[in-house]
Design a protein around this motif. Structure first.
Motif, mmCIF file in Angstrom:
data_model
loop_
_atom_site.group_PDB
_atom_site.id
_atom_site.type_symbol
_atom_site.label_atom_id
_atom_site.label_comp_id
_atom_site.label_asym_id
_atom_site.label_seq_id
_atom_site.Cartn_x
_atom_site.Cartn_y
_atom_site.Cartn_z
ATOM 1 N N ARG A 1 -5.971 42.257 -4.562
ATOM 2 C CA ARG A 1 -4.799 41.112 -4.562
ATOM 3 C C ARG A 1 -3.233 41.605 -4.544
ATOM 4 O O ARG A 1 -3.050 42.524 -5.232
ATOM 5 N N GLY A 2 -2.655 40.571 -4.040
ATOM 6 C CA GLY A 2 -1.093 40.988 -4.028
ATOM 7 C C GLY A 2 -0.647 41.185 -2.780
ATOM 8 O O GLY A 2 -1.200 42.101 -1.919
ATOM 9 N N TYR A 3 0.276 40.493 -2.117
ATOM 10 C CA TYR A 3 0.707 40.636 -0.719
ATOM 11 C C TYR A 3 1.284 42.082 -0.531
ATOM 12 O O TYR A 3 0.971 42.519 0.558
ATOM 13 N N GLU B 1 -3.315 37.727 3.110
ATOM 14 C CA GLU B 1 -3.867 37.258 1.840
ATOM 15 C C GLU B 1 -4.301 35.917 1.741
ATOM 16 O O GLU B 1 -3.692 35.085 2.575
ATOM 17 N N ARG C 1 -9.795 30.501 -14.112
ATOM 18 C CA ARG C 1 -9.016 31.512 -14.761
ATOM 19 C C ARG C 1 -9.158 31.385 -16.183
ATOM 20 O O ARG C 1 -8.883 30.480 -16.806
ATOM 21 N N ARG D 1 -11.594 39.789 -12.099
ATOM 22 C CA ARG D 1 -10.687 40.713 -11.839
ATOM 23 C C ARG D 1 -9.529 40.532 -12.786
ATOM 24 O O ARG D 1 -9.408 39.257 -13.589
ATOM 25 N N SER E 1 -5.901 39.667 -13.616
ATOM 26 C CA SER E 1 -4.534 38.910 -12.717
ATOM 27 C C SER E 1 -3.606 40.160 -12.531
ATOM 28 O O SER E 1 -3.243 40.902 -13.412
ATOM 29 N N LEU E 2 -2.789 39.790 -11.488
ATOM 30 C CA LEU E 2 -1.729 40.982 -11.271
ATOM 31 C C LEU E 2 -0.749 41.038 -12.256
ATOM 32 O O LEU E 2 -0.254 41.960 -12.697
ATOM 33 N N HIS E 3 -0.331 39.609 -12.835
ATOM 34 C CA HIS E 3 0.629 39.557 -13.830
ATOM 35 C C HIS E 3 0.173 38.985 -15.102
ATOM 36 O O HIS E 3 1.053 39.146 -16.197
#
Ligand SMILES: O=P(O)(O)OC[C@H]1O[C@H](O)[C@H](O)[C@@H](O)[C@@H]1O
Length: 544
Positions: A354-356, A378, A437, A495, A497-499
């Motif tokens: 994930r994440g552009y 994405e 989420r 997974r 989260s990115l942040h």
């Protein structure tokens, strides 16, 4: 090494935790007061310090020739804090002795593009670019994205800039702040760069259509800019190409976003553009996010092309031009998409993280090791093409779609946007697709002083063990992020989260019943982790 937070020489400046402003490869904070529990973190002095820090970083990177000052372009989206922050950014850049070129309302991709454009009349190329935006976040937020001609800055660079900003902020004096104000007016220039950028988009469509002046003549295309920065697309791109754009909506910039969130992943936003297409009997609808690095389309039958369907459409277009190429996507893409790309289109699907930025960097890496890739995209609607310098540009994705319409017309194929609809024929789509989420409570004693990341990793490890002992479930053989599992009529991916302190859970299945079975498999594994708030999953499991 700088301290994470600051104590400044100017007594009225607040103590600030700069490192908390990092959001992956962006900077994000609160720029407007008034929302309870969200104090302003992106003040003018903080902004000035960050801009000065970027300038110092850039000067080092470009090893400046002192006789010729570096140039930095600054643009912003429609947020209500844009002007104030633009002025503060200008002061920060000027105080570091660099020239500032203000573009005013602009898109994120246009800012990156300004580091590549060769045009002296527009003071291009610039050495660095700063976009003031917080994408689709609420009105009180804002932030920065930074570019050089090598692309968007990565996480490590942003960390470095924030560390430098701490030192700069701590050494601010009243006198210094006054001086940067004077310097800002001295070093500032303004340029209407969006006119140049949009004329390049227009040229690209004309060229693809065989140098026809108005290749979209007769097409009715409505645009929904969600009151972000994308309103230019109707007047400055579609109209010169001959398209009718009546019925386009929310083109005026309004940083309170009174109509809907400018976000092509948002259901309300997609409903708004769908309705506009139907009401206007348009051939096509185009929607952008606030800063136009993301987009989606709607065909004349009101079929939404966002998420997996947008990727399928773009893959079909790119694979026609580059047979066999690898399409790099984020991790939450569906199994049906892989089958479509590989079996129907003859390409290769490389499902990455994930994440552009991750997706784009991976496509660049593949090319560097000899695996040809022309598209990184994405599900969020971020997409970049090799032919366009890997520039993450929602407007350029739409140019590719328009090319397809125009070339179909040029070769005598009628039927509006049917040519697009036909391109995704055969894409298998799940009946049920949800993203739940699951929040990690960072203050919960079960974290035992550890980070939410460590906690999340432990949850994932346990889930993996559960899956391995369940014969009905199979772990994805190749997977770059979290735990992805097939079986029971579908798949799921859990997974980090990115942040955020969140474990996003994506489930796709051919029926609600199957989706519930997959959800139950996750629920039974993660229940031993009390700091994980599973209420979203529990609620899903209870609905029949
Ligand atoms: O990991 P998540 O919380 O789902 O967030 C993932 C998203 O984070 C940021 O917004 C990035 O710009 C997106 O490219 C990415 O898709």
């Amino acid at each position: 090494m700088a301290a994470a937070s600051s104590t400044t020489a100017v007594p009225y400046l607040d103590k600030v935790d700069f490192m908390k402003l990092q959001n992956g490869s962006d900077i994000r904070g609160v720029a407007v007061p008034g929302v309870e529990g969200e104090p302003v973190t992106l003040t003018e002095p903080v902004t000035e310090a960050i801009a000065a820090a970027f300038s110092a970083w850039l000067s080092e990177k470009k090893k400046v020739d002192a006789s010729k000052p570096l140039k930095v372009s600054v643009g912003h989206d429609s947020r209500i804090s844009a002007q104030v922050l633009q002025d503060a950014v200008t002061r920060g850049v000027a105080s570091a002795g660099l020239d500032v070129v203000q573009y005013g309302l602009a898109s994120t991709p246009a800012m990156f593009n300004s580091t590549l454009t060769e045009d002296e009349a527009f003071l291009c190329p610039v050495d660095g670019a700063i976009m003031i935006t917080a994408s689709h976040l609420p009105y009180n937020r804002n932030g920065f994205k930074f570019f050089t001609n090598a692309g968007g800055l990565g996480k490590a660079d942003i960390k470095n800039i924030l560390e430098r900003a701490v030192d700069i902020y701590n050494s601010f004096t009243d006198e210094g702040l006054m001086k940067s104000k004077r310097k800002a007016s001295e070093f500032l220039k303004r340029v209407d760069y969006m006119t140049l950028y949009t004329s390049d988009l227009v040229k690209a469509v004309r060229k693809a259509a065989g140098n026809i002046e108005k290749p979209l003549e007769g097409f009715h295309i409505v645009v929904d800019a969600g009151n972000g920065a994308g309103g230019f697309f109707a007047e400055k791109v579609l109209q010169p190409l001959g398209a009718i754009t009546s019925g386009s909506q929310f083109l005026e910039p309004d940083g309170m976003f009174p109509n809907h969130i400018p976000n092509p992943e948002d259901k309300t936003a997609m409903k708004a553009i769908t309705q506009a297409v139907l009401e206007n009997k348009a051939d096509l609808g185009i929607i952008f996010d606030t800063d136009v690095d993301r987009s989606a389309v709607v065909d004349s039958t009101a079929r939404e092309f966002n998420r997996n369907r947008l990727i399928a459409l773009m893959s079909a277009i790119v694979l026609e031009e580059h047979p066999g190429t690898t399409i790099v996507t984020d991790s939450v893409t569906s199994d049906g998409l892989t089958t479509f790309i590989e079996n129907k289109l003859g390409g290769k699907h490389h499902r990455f993280k994930r994440g552009y930025k991750n997706v784009i960097d991976e496509a660049v890496r593949l090319n560097s090791v000899g695996e040809e890739s022309h598209l990184a995209i994405e599900t969020s609607g971020h997409g970049a093409l090799k032919e366009n310098h890997w520039l993450d540009d929602g407007a350029y994705l739409m140019v590719k779609v328009l090319n397809k319409l125009a070339s179909a017309r040029a070769s005598g194929i009628a039927g509006g946007s049917k040519v697009l609809t036909d391109l995704v024929e055969g894409l298998q789509e799940p009946r049920v697709a949800v993203e739940l989420r699951l929040k990690i409570d960072q203050n919960h004693p079960d974290l035992k002083g550890g980070s939410f990341r460590e906690y999340g990793e432990a949850v994932l490890k346990l889930l993996e063990n559960h899956v391995e002992s369940d014969p009905k479930l199979q772990k994805a053989p190749v997977n770059y992020e979290g735990v992805r599992v097939s079986g029971l009529g579908g798949w799921f991916l859990l997974r980090l989260s990115l942040h955020d302190p969140v474990l996003p859970l994506n489930i796709e299945a051919s029926s609600h019943e199957d989706a519930v079975k997959l959800g139950l498999a996750v629920a039974s594994a993660v229940k031993m982790y009390p700091a994980l708030d599973t209420s979203a999953l529990d609620k899903f499991l209870q609905t029949s």
